[in-house]
Design an enzyme around this catalytic site. Sequence first.
Site, PDB file in Angstrom:
ATOM      1  N   SER A   1       0.827  -1.207   0.000  1.00 33.62           N
ATOM      2  CA  SER A   1       0.000   0.000   0.000  1.00 33.62           C
ATOM      3  C   SER A   1       0.858   1.253   0.000  1.00 33.62           C
ATOM      4  CB  SER A   1      -0.868  -0.012   1.262  1.00 33.62           C
ATOM      5  OG  SER A   1      -1.488   1.227   1.443  1.00 33.62           O
TER       6      SER A   1
ATOM      7  N   TYR B   1      -1.761   0.066  10.301  1.00 35.65           N
ATOM      8  CA  TYR B   1      -2.004  -0.608   9.017  1.00 35.65           C
ATOM      9  C   TYR B   1      -0.777  -0.481   8.112  1.00 35.65           C
ATOM     10  CZ  TYR B   1      -3.611  -1.122   4.205  1.00 35.65           C
ATOM     11  OH  TYR B   1      -3.714  -1.488   2.890  1.00 35.65           O
TER      12      TYR B   1
ATOM     13  N   LYS C   1       2.064  -3.439   6.690  1.00 35.43           N
ATOM     14  CA  LYS C   1       2.434  -3.674   5.275  1.00 35.43           C
ATOM     15  C   LYS C   1       3.950  -3.576   5.109  1.00 35.43           C
ATOM     16  CE  LYS C   1      -1.581  -4.436   3.430  1.00 35.43           C
ATOM     17  NZ  LYS C   1      -1.891  -5.719   2.785  1.00 35.43           N
TER      18      LYS C   1
HETATM   19  N1  UFG Z   1     -13.268  10.856   2.291  1.00 38.71           N
HETATM   20  C1  UFG Z   1     -14.272  11.763   2.546  1.00 38.71           C
HETATM   21  N2  UFG Z   1     -15.470  11.286   2.987  1.00 38.71           N
HETATM   22  C2  UFG Z   1     -15.701   9.966   3.206  1.00 38.71           C
HETATM   23  C3  UFG Z   1     -14.664   9.042   2.938  1.00 38.71           C
HETATM   24  C4  UFG Z   1     -13.450   9.528   2.478  1.00 38.71           C
HETATM   25  O1  UFG Z   1     -14.100  12.966   2.356  1.00 38.71           O
HETATM   26  O2  UFG Z   1     -16.821   9.621   3.623  1.00 38.71           O
HETATM   27  C5  UFG Z   1     -11.973  11.349   1.804  1.00 38.71           C
HETATM   28  C6  UFG Z   1     -10.824  10.980   2.731  1.00 38.71           C
HETATM   29  O3  UFG Z   1     -10.700  11.909   3.757  1.00 38.71           O
HETATM   30  C7  UFG Z   1      -9.658  10.989   1.753  1.00 38.71           C
HETATM   31  C8  UFG Z   1     -10.279  10.559   0.423  1.00 38.71           C
HETATM   32  O4  UFG Z   1     -11.680  10.747   0.588  1.00 38.71           O
HETATM   33  O5  UFG Z   1      -9.184  12.292   1.604  1.00 38.71           O
HETATM   34  C9  UFG Z   1     -10.015   9.107   0.090  1.00 38.71           C
HETATM   35  O6  UFG Z   1     -10.371   8.306   1.215  1.00 38.71           O
HETATM   36  P1  UFG Z   1     -10.442   6.714   1.154  1.00 38.71           P
HETATM   37  O7  UFG Z   1     -10.878   6.245   2.498  1.00 38.71           O
HETATM   38  O8  UFG Z   1     -11.246   6.289  -0.024  1.00 38.71           O
HETATM   39  O9  UFG Z   1      -8.954   6.294   0.846  1.00 38.71           O
HETATM   40  P2  UFG Z   1      -7.607   6.634   1.661  1.00 38.71           P
HETATM   41  O10 UFG Z   1      -6.826   7.565   0.802  1.00 38.71           O
HETATM   42  O11 UFG Z   1      -7.859   7.034   3.050  1.00 38.71           O
HETATM   43  O12 UFG Z   1      -6.987   5.198   1.764  1.00 38.71           O
HETATM   44  C10 UFG Z   1      -6.324   4.579   0.708  1.00 38.71           C
HETATM   45  C11 UFG Z   1      -6.469   3.062   0.843  1.00 38.71           C
HETATM   46  C12 UFG Z   1      -5.785   2.579   2.093  1.00 38.71           C
HETATM   47  C13 UFG Z   1      -4.372   3.079   2.134  1.00 38.71           C
HETATM   48  C14 UFG Z   1      -4.335   4.572   1.970  1.00 38.71           C
HETATM   49  C15 UFG Z   1      -2.931   5.095   1.900  1.00 38.71           C
HETATM   50  O13 UFG Z   1      -7.831   2.712   0.868  1.00 38.71           O
HETATM   51  O14 UFG Z   1      -5.776   1.166   2.097  1.00 38.71           O
HETATM   52  O15 UFG Z   1      -4.990   4.931   0.763  1.00 38.71           O
HETATM   53  O16 UFG Z   1      -2.825   6.186   2.739  1.00 38.71           O
HETATM   54  F1  UFG Z   1      -3.812   2.797   3.324  1.00 38.71           F
END
Ligand code: UFG
Length: 325
Positions: free
Chosen positions: A116, A140, A144
């Site tokens: 990741s 997490y 990894k």
């Molecule tokens: N977000 C919102 N509202 C929501 C959900 C998410 O605004 O209801 C935003 C988050 O704050 C973030 C973006 O959308 O800025 C993307 O969020 P995700 O949860 O879809 O994905 P992440 O970037 O947090 O996570 C991804 C992978 C993880 C990995 C990470 C690396 O899903 O497995 O990238 O930092 F660890």
Amino acid sequence: MKVLVTGGAGFIGSVTARALEAGGHEAGIFDDFSTGHEWACRGRRVYRGDIRDRGALDRAFADMRPDAVLHFAGKIIVPESVTNPGLYYDVNVIGSLRLLEAMRTAGCRRIVFSSSAAVYGTPERTPIAEDAPQNPISPYGRTKKHFEEALEDARPADGLGYASLRYFNACGAAPEWGLGEVREPETHLLPIVMRAALAGKPFTVCGTDYATRDGTCVRDYVDVRDLADAHVRALERLKPGVGNSYNLGTERGTTVREVVAVAGRVLGRPVAFVEGPRRPGDPPELVASCSKAREELGWTPARSLEDSVRAVAEFVRSRGGLEAR
Ligand code: UFG
């Protein structure tokens, strides 16, 4: 090749298992179905088991005699890893080590591992290359990183050939195979946006005061069908005693507001949202540099975010919703 796919009933694993078959390989699924789905692995050999269960692993290896393993199984919810780190170390580190031991006993020397972008933490600069400093900010991400290091140690000792694939933000679906992202609770942005659009209820944008072009976080959204293609390429290039890690993204950053705009355009209706506080542990910007995957795997992602949204919309239509059942 005969390939055992751990976590093959999940989102990326199930699409990759299909892509393997399309590439002339044979896929067997090893999954505990804690979050995966039976409907996602219809028509192929399935071993029900937990990667922490050495006996279940040994039985699968003895029956299938795989040439290689694609290792997707693991816990993936970053906030949950903060509140329950023990579970993440148990499954993602101890379970993965047990898999490695079972491979060693079975004489299986090839593995592609689902890593990741979380191994980098908050990057000093973007785009992020593979040799960037690794300072994961969540348990997490640390789990990894630990297993990546275990692979690197096993490489000379066992003659292991491995590829660690560091995904950025996986999204999309493979409606042509009836596959897509369905989990409860859903934490990933695109399925949340789709659910909000379908239900006509607003979702919460987590943080609007980041130092980015519109105040919301920038991410690199990569289509699951492109990720699947990268796995097949990485698998086919594995060599005994050689290990590599690759970033998989599109090298393009998209803000949360831009994701909402793309989804609204593709769906033909506005997606409502409310502005909320930052989510703890979210780095402002994560964008991949993928020149290594391009040069060594010949991989270039072919789908845009519009394509991914269209695929999710088609998948949702075909199953009549995104709720788990
Ligand atoms: N977000 C919102 N509202 C929501 C959900 C998410 O605004 O209801 C935003 C988050 O704050 C973030 C973006 O959308 O800025 C993307 O969020 P995700 O949860 O879809 O994905 P992440 O970037 O947090 O996570 C991804 C992978 C993880 C990995 C990470 C690396 O899903 O497995 O990238 O930092 F660890």
